[in-house]
Write an enzyme that holds these catalytic residues in place. Sequence first.
Site, mmCIF file in Angstrom:
data_model
loop_
_atom_site.group_PDB
_atom_site.id
_atom_site.type_symbol
_atom_site.label_atom_id
_atom_site.label_comp_id
_atom_site.label_asym_id
_atom_site.label_seq_id
_atom_site.Cartn_x
_atom_site.Cartn_y
_atom_site.Cartn_z
ATOM 1 N N ASP A 72 0.119 -9.715 0.857
ATOM 2 C CA ASP A 72 0.029 -8.690 0.201
ATOM 3 C C ASP A 72 -0.511 -7.875 -1.220
ATOM 4 O OD1 ASP A 72 2.328 -7.441 -1.582
ATOM 5 O OD2 ASP A 72 2.729 -9.123 -2.168
ATOM 6 N N GLU A 114 1.928 -1.738 4.811
ATOM 7 C CA GLU A 114 1.254 -0.156 3.835
ATOM 8 C C GLU A 114 3.406 -0.184 4.314
ATOM 9 O OE1 GLU A 114 -1.078 3.393 5.364
ATOM 10 O OE2 GLU A 114 0.187 4.591 4.686
ATOM 11 N N HIS A 168 0.948 -0.986 0.148
ATOM 12 C CA HIS A 168 0.076 0.305 -0.336
ATOM 13 C C HIS A 168 1.155 1.216 -0.418
ATOM 14 C CE1 HIS A 168 -3.960 2.395 0.446
ATOM 15 N NE2 HIS A 168 -3.194 2.824 1.267
HETATM 16 O O1 9MR Z 1 0.438 4.034 12.619
HETATM 17 C C1 9MR Z 1 -0.611 4.083 12.294
HETATM 18 C C2 9MR Z 1 -0.945 3.260 13.215
HETATM 19 O O2 9MR Z 1 -0.148 3.387 14.712
HETATM 20 C C3 9MR Z 1 -2.790 3.659 13.599
HETATM 21 O O3 9MR Z 1 -2.952 2.845 14.106
HETATM 22 C C4 9MR Z 1 -3.019 3.878 12.643
HETATM 23 C C5 9MR Z 1 -4.439 4.061 12.798
HETATM 24 O O4 9MR Z 1 -4.690 5.655 13.035
HETATM 25 O O5 9MR Z 1 -2.293 4.855 11.802
HETATM 26 C C6 9MR Z 1 -0.708 4.627 10.974
HETATM 27 O O6 9MR Z 1 -0.250 5.187 10.500
HETATM 28 C C7 9MR Z 1 -0.757 5.666 9.182
HETATM 29 C C8 9MR Z 1 -1.016 7.317 9.655
HETATM 30 O O7 9MR Z 1 -2.621 7.594 10.230
HETATM 31 C C9 9MR Z 1 -1.580 8.032 8.106
HETATM 32 N N1 9MR Z 1 -0.093 7.511 7.211
HETATM 33 C C10 9MR Z 1 0.141 6.369 6.898
HETATM 34 C C11 9MR Z 1 0.065 5.584 8.492
HETATM 35 C C12 9MR Z 1 0.557 4.362 8.454
HETATM 36 O O8 9MR Z 1 -0.755 3.287 8.222
#
Ligand code: 9MR
Length: 560
Positions: free
Chosen positions: A529, A538, A487
């Site tokens: 994946d 991601e 992602h």
């Molecule tokens: O890494 C973050 C994770 O700990 C949280 O649970 C999640 C949901 O809020 O968000 C992750 O961070 C994302 C961010 O909000 C936006 N950019 C992508 C990040 C990685 O997935």
Amino acid sequence: QPLEVLESIRLNQLGFYPDGAKKAAVVDMDGVETFLVVSDKDNRVVYRGNLSDQRSSSFSDRVTRIADFSDMTATGHFRLVLPDRGQSYSFAIDPSVHEDLSKGALKAFYFQRMSTELLPEHAGEWARPTAHPDDRVKVHASAASAERPEGTILSAPKGWYDAGDYNKYIVNSGITMGTLLAVYEDFPSFAKKLGIGIPESGNDIPDLLDEILWNLEWMLAMQDPYDGGVYHKLTTAKFEGRVMPHQATSQRYVVAKSTAATLDFAAVMAQAYRVYQDFMPDLANRCLEAALKAWDWAEKHPDVLYRQNEMNERYKPEVTTGAYGDNDVADERNWAACELYVSTRDNRFLSHIELDNIAFELPGWRTVGWMGYYSLLRFRDQLSDFPQGDMDRIQEVLLKQARHYASHAREENPYQVVMGQDAKDFVWGSNSVAANQGIALIQAYFLTEEKEYLDMALANLDYIMGRNATGYSYVTGYGHKTPRDPHHRPSGAEPDKAPIRGLIVGGPNPGQQDGCDYESKIADESYVDDYCSYASNEIAINWSAPFAYLTLGVEAIKGG
Ligand code: 9MR
């Protein structure tokens, strides 16, 4: 005729150090007792061993046995063979087995750069046009002030894309930068010689510091010069689609100042002051000034929490991108106080360092307290005013955790790695948990020189590179079975190309918040994946940074 490759043999798909531990996990294979190591060059058997007793997973009904060939020291390329069954992927035994990976782990940040084109001579097949100049960013209603009312146009270019999306978030940049600056502070000579082929390569500062600078300059622009507060993020209102960076052109905003962002900023700037002093003294001084101003703002605004839902009830446009909201900023304050104390030795910061309750908490974007303690320990010999008893207690808490990690890996874990002592390790971004555990162990190794801590840090790198419950190397382009469909918009928008190399994906996460099709709900196997899976597949800078620390750190100590 060549033996079948068995995916049930799980090992670091790059290989091993001649003088390091060498282990493979054999999953769910009945009736096999022995293994061989065979040379790729001439198919000769160079090692014979017995598999260990069986261990069971605490998350599933899988059983594993370990093939341990640590005392093999020959270099070259080999396969591990289970007679009559099949063989592993080919792997190397090489004194600098993670050198290329170290470069790739750092180069990942270059590929995340915004406000610049990536040229073929640096980016190869992933060259792309410039995008996100961020020189006409609007002040969002939530961030409006007397000097900068809603709609004011600001310039805050550069920085890295946070993850698979195209926004930049100060909180997540905070831990990312702190971790990368620590790579420099802990491994300066290795960092100085690591060339990664970026536009600045060959100038008079190390590539690592050139790369960090790209994001540092953006962060500096996120501080309101009128009051010292720092905007929480620079973002579009909604996430962009699956398009290349230059096709993602929605209006961008700076959004709400927050205490967490401002304290993280203060910590990073205080640390950057130390690191850039020898290379760019003017910039270093500017960083320290910015850190002090940010600290003062946070003193006056100790609990401005970022609450996106509440914000959206009051202000338009609604903002639905990553929140990085955190209800507890005590650990951010501790981190900032520690960095400011180490950099200035001013006792005013000492009194803000948390010394009553110093329970170990693994660093993550929401939990940064130990980033500060690591810095205290790093400079302990120079901090003569710091109460020695407290320093000893901090050290003892860390070593106790390290002993606990090591005994779990040694005695219980079916892959003989630290990762997975608890289902709670498998959060969103679980691979960064593995990497951060590795960093904690390297800190313990620095303090004690006990080899087991280094071995266990390396075991977690082995976990990331394939000795795990899915059999993936979780790093694009490094290993045999690697993510093909992360992602990550710049990779996903050009599906005919291989994904950009050197990116670590989030990893197993039974939360499955993306609702995609997973094959398994089991904690350490809940990974797919597929571009769809932003909760397990991601990529993100705060996962790449500890991964870079672990890879470079191990390579600096063992290879180098
Ligand atoms: O890494 C973050 C994770 O700990 C949280 O649970 C999640 C949901 O809020 O968000 C992750 O961070 C994302 C961010 O909000 C936006 N950019 C992508 C990040 C990685 O997935």
